[in-house]
Enzyme design. Structure first.
Site, PDB file in Angstrom:
ATOM      1  N   HIS A 186      -7.681 -19.053  23.115  1.00 49.06           N
ATOM      2  CA  HIS A 186      -8.176 -19.544  21.820  1.00 49.06           C
ATOM      3  C   HIS A 186      -8.773 -18.447  20.955  1.00 49.06           C
ATOM      4  CE1 HIS A 186     -11.926 -19.579  24.171  1.00 49.06           C
ATOM      5  NE2 HIS A 186     -12.546 -19.442  23.008  1.00 49.06           N
TER       6      HIS A 186
HETATM    7  C1  UD1 Z   1     -15.884 -21.147  18.986  1.00 45.27           C
HETATM    8  C2  UD1 Z   1     -16.688 -19.872  19.135  1.00 45.27           C
HETATM    9  C3  UD1 Z   1     -16.121 -19.059  20.286  1.00 45.27           C
HETATM   10  C4  UD1 Z   1     -16.059 -19.876  21.563  1.00 45.27           C
HETATM   11  C5  UD1 Z   1     -15.345 -21.189  21.322  1.00 45.27           C
HETATM   12  C6  UD1 Z   1     -15.456 -22.056  22.550  1.00 45.27           C
HETATM   13  C7  UD1 Z   1     -17.645 -18.876  17.090  1.00 45.27           C
HETATM   14  C8  UD1 Z   1     -17.505 -17.800  16.109  1.00 45.27           C
HETATM   15  N1  UD1 Z   1     -16.624 -19.050  17.938  1.00 45.27           N
HETATM   16  O1  UD1 Z   1     -14.561 -20.796  18.654  1.00 45.27           O
HETATM   17  O2  UD1 Z   1     -16.953 -17.927  20.518  1.00 45.27           O
HETATM   18  O3  UD1 Z   1     -15.355 -19.133  22.532  1.00 45.27           O
HETATM   19  O4  UD1 Z   1     -15.952 -21.868  20.214  1.00 45.27           O
HETATM   20  O5  UD1 Z   1     -14.428 -22.988  22.614  1.00 45.27           O
HETATM   21  O6  UD1 Z   1     -18.639 -19.546  17.106  1.00 45.27           O
HETATM   22  N2  UD1 Z   1     -11.657 -27.747  15.741  1.00 45.27           N
HETATM   23  C9  UD1 Z   1     -11.251 -29.024  16.011  1.00 45.27           C
HETATM   24  N3  UD1 Z   1     -12.136 -29.865  16.613  1.00 45.27           N
HETATM   25  C10 UD1 Z   1     -13.407 -29.501  16.945  1.00 45.27           C
HETATM   26  C11 UD1 Z   1     -13.817 -28.202  16.649  1.00 45.27           C
HETATM   27  C12 UD1 Z   1     -12.937 -27.322  16.054  1.00 45.27           C
HETATM   28  O7  UD1 Z   1     -10.119 -29.402  15.732  1.00 45.27           O
HETATM   29  O8  UD1 Z   1     -14.145 -30.338  17.507  1.00 45.27           O
HETATM   30  C13 UD1 Z   1     -10.696 -26.809  15.130  1.00 45.27           C
HETATM   31  C14 UD1 Z   1     -10.910 -26.614  13.634  1.00 45.27           C
HETATM   32  O9  UD1 Z   1      -9.664 -26.514  13.017  1.00 45.27           O
HETATM   33  C15 UD1 Z   1     -11.599 -25.270  13.583  1.00 45.27           C
HETATM   34  C16 UD1 Z   1     -11.038 -24.533  14.781  1.00 45.27           C
HETATM   35  O10 UD1 Z   1     -10.826 -25.543  15.758  1.00 45.27           O
HETATM   36  O11 UD1 Z   1     -11.371 -24.593  12.382  1.00 45.27           O
HETATM   37  C17 UD1 Z   1     -11.968 -23.479  15.333  1.00 45.27           C
HETATM   38  O12 UD1 Z   1     -13.249 -24.039  15.665  1.00 45.27           O
HETATM   39  P1  UD1 Z   1     -14.570 -23.136  15.628  1.00 45.27           P
HETATM   40  O13 UD1 Z   1     -15.707 -23.877  16.220  1.00 45.27           O
HETATM   41  O14 UD1 Z   1     -14.774 -22.586  14.252  1.00 45.27           O
HETATM   42  O15 UD1 Z   1     -14.191 -21.895  16.513  1.00 45.27           O
HETATM   43  P2  UD1 Z   1     -13.595 -21.837  17.995  1.00 45.27           P
HETATM   44  O16 UD1 Z   1     -12.261 -21.160  17.946  1.00 45.27           O
HETATM   45  O17 UD1 Z   1     -13.685 -23.169  18.639  1.00 45.27           O
HETATM   46  N1  UDP Z   2     -13.118 -25.650  29.825  1.00 42.82           N
HETATM   47  C1  UDP Z   2     -12.948 -27.030  29.962  1.00 42.82           C
HETATM   48  N2  UDP Z   2     -11.760 -27.572  29.581  1.00 42.82           N
HETATM   49  C2  UDP Z   2     -10.724 -26.824  29.102  1.00 42.82           C
HETATM   50  C3  UDP Z   2     -10.914 -25.413  28.969  1.00 42.82           C
HETATM   51  C4  UDP Z   2     -12.128 -24.871  29.335  1.00 42.82           C
HETATM   52  O1  UDP Z   2     -13.850 -27.730  30.416  1.00 42.82           O
HETATM   53  O2  UDP Z   2      -9.671 -27.390  28.771  1.00 42.82           O
HETATM   54  C5  UDP Z   2     -14.425 -25.085  30.190  1.00 42.82           C
HETATM   55  C6  UDP Z   2     -14.382 -23.992  31.216  1.00 42.82           C
HETATM   56  O3  UDP Z   2     -14.508 -24.528  32.503  1.00 42.82           O
HETATM   57  C7  UDP Z   2     -15.577 -23.123  30.819  1.00 42.82           C
HETATM   58  C8  UDP Z   2     -15.723 -23.329  29.339  1.00 42.82           C
HETATM   59  O4  UDP Z   2     -14.937 -24.479  29.019  1.00 42.82           O
HETATM   60  O5  UDP Z   2     -16.755 -23.598  31.450  1.00 42.82           O
HETATM   61  C9  UDP Z   2     -15.213 -22.135  28.577  1.00 42.82           C
HETATM   62  O6  UDP Z   2     -15.202 -22.433  27.223  1.00 42.82           O
HETATM   63  P1  UDP Z   2     -14.264 -21.689  26.184  1.00 42.82           P
HETATM   64  O7  UDP Z   2     -13.151 -21.016  26.888  1.00 42.82           O
HETATM   65  O8  UDP Z   2     -13.942 -22.687  25.134  1.00 42.82           O
HETATM   66  O9  UDP Z   2     -15.276 -20.653  25.517  1.00 42.82           O
HETATM   67  P2  UDP Z   2     -15.737 -19.169  25.860  1.00 42.82           P
HETATM   68  O10 UDP Z   2     -16.253 -19.138  27.245  1.00 42.82           O
HETATM   69  O11 UDP Z   2     -14.552 -18.262  25.642  1.00 42.82           O
HETATM   70  O12 UDP Z   2     -16.775 -18.913  24.824  1.00 42.82           O
END
Ligand code: UD1
Ligand code: UDP
Length: 353
Positions: free
Chosen positions: A203
């Site tokens: 992601h």
């Molecule tokens: C965010 C964090 C990242 C973390 C990740 C965990 C920042 C800068 N990034 O990235 O460090 O690893 O969360 O998963 O804070 N969206 C949905 N549904 C939701 C939320 C988001 O569809 O409930 C979609 C939206 O289109 C949004 C995109 O996902 O624009 C990205 O979401 P966002 O929270 O901005 O960043 P992540 O890539 O999730």
């Molecule tokens: N995770 C989950 N379901 C998924 C993918 C990840 O529960 O489909 C959990 C995983 O076990 C870990 C956390 O989400 O504990 C990691 O989150 P993510 O990869 O979104 O964020 P990051 O750690 O890169 O910030």
């Protein structure tokens, strides 16, 4: 005494769960949700599975550019923190919710505790690197998961309020791995053989750009074993925009984002893990699953030094070769503590020691 935790996205609900349980035995604990992740499969499910009670306060920051999202969090969080007036605010990890929570509290002169302090990728193009560096400066209490994190802070001249407590994700993994093994039917539901598939998550912005997401699909196609790929919404949107969803579905078992129990069950029984996530790299190590990480850098450098994690470019041949070479080294040292990080954090924040 009252402590507030500010959380907003998937890994933070997971990290906050053991801390909330530990704090609730010692003091009032207020859980504030920024609304950064709002879909049930990125938010609600973790509250239910990990026994985190519903957020006491919630703002709706939603999605947007970094400025839009962070600004909405700052505006939304300020009155909440002012009304609650906690004795300290805990923030977790390195997301925009971490930065917003830390900044609001510090400007209201409320002590900030940073859980997962001191991690560095040394890559300032990652938004997470900026968030964690800034929060480590704002924080009064810095809860480090590893010796490396303590050393990273020392190298930046930060030595006060540094507590090496271990990693709260160890606490969660220890408690919930047996529950996942007992309760999840994800392996049968998806139709893969234990030990006979690769679990994949991706992601990071760098791997979901219009120019990189086609390569991600080529990576799926290059992996010999079946691939189970729970798709983050950012990645799903990128695949759909590029018209690549059908091709990706033909190459892998694509699923919606999974709950912690299903994901953990799939991770524990995988032949290998391929990811660009921070948390998943570390969990692969905790469950003794070899990991290949599609990034140039990692904050979890100990897993690489121990031989359990390899960094590769987003390159089909390189990924296939790294997965083929990924084995299980004989040594598996306890790099991130004993599973009592949350209790140690709760003790420090409530007693100052
Ligand atoms: C965010 C964090 C990242 C973390 C990740 C965990 C920042 C800068 N990034 O990235 O460090 O690893 O969360 O998963 O804070 N969206 C949905 N549904 C939701 C939320 C988001 O569809 O409930 C979609 C939206 O289109 C949004 C995109 O996902 O624009 C990205 O979401 P966002 O929270 O901005 O960043 P992540 O890539 O999730
Ligand atoms: N995770 C989950 N379901 C998924 C993918 C990840 O529960 O489909 C959990 C995983 O076990 C870990 C956390 O989400 O504990 C990691 O989150 P993510 O990869 O979104 O964020 P990051 O750690 O890169 O910030």
């Amino acid at each position: 005494m009252k402590i507030a935790s500010v959380v907003g996205n998937r890994p933070q609900f997971i990290k906050a769960a053991p801390v909330a349980h530990a704090l609730e035995r010692l003091c009032d604990h207020v859980l504030v949700h920024t609304g950064q992740h709002y879909d049930a499969d990125l938010s609600q499910i973790f509250f239910e599975e990990l026994g985190l009670r519903p957020a006491d306060r919630r703002i709706e920051s939603g999605s947007g550019t970094h400025a839009e999202q962070t600004a909405r969090m700052l505006v939304g969080l300020e009155p909440v923190v002012e009304e609650e007036l906690p004795d300290a605010v805990l923030v977790y990890g390195d997301t925009n919710s971490t930065l917003a929570g830390g900044l609001v509290a510090a400007k209201l002169h409320i002590p900030v505790g940073h859980v997962e302090a001191g991690l560095r990728s040394f890559d300032r193009r990652m938004p997470e690197e900026l968030n964690r560096m800034l929060v480590d400066v704002l924080a009064d209490l810095r809860f480090c998961p590893s010796e490396t994190a303590v050393a990273n802070l020392a190298a930046e001249g930060i030595t006060a309020g540094v507590h090496h407590v271990g990693d709260v994700m160890v606490d969660v993994a220890r408690t919930f791995a047996p529950v996942a093994a007992r309760r999840s039917d994800a392996i049968e539901r998806i139709g893969v053989e234990p030990g006979g598939y690769v679990i994949l998550t991706a992601h990071r912005p760098a791997n979901t750009l219009p120019e990189t997401v086609p390569i991600l699909v080529e990576v799926l196609e290059a992996i010999e074993l079946p691939v189970v790929f729970p798709v983050h919404p950012r990645t799903r949107a990128a695949l759909e925009r590029a018209g690549l969803w059908a091709r990706a579905s033909a190459a892998a078992h694509l699923t919606a984002p999974l709950g912690y129990l299903d994901f953990t069950a799939l991770l524990m029984s995988a032949a290998a893990c391929l990811t660009d996530s921070g948390g998943v790299q570390k969990e692969a190590y905790l469950h003794s699953v070899p990991c290949v990480t599609m990034r140039d850098t990692s904050e979890w450098v100990e897993t690489i030094a121990a031989g359990w994690n390899r960094l590769v470019d987003l390159d089909p041949a390189a990924v296939a070769a790294a997965l083929a070479a990924a084995d299980r080294p004989a040594e598996h040292p306890p790099l991130y503590g004993d599973g009592d990080a949350a209790a140690r954090i709760a003790a420090v924040i409530t007693t100052g020691r």
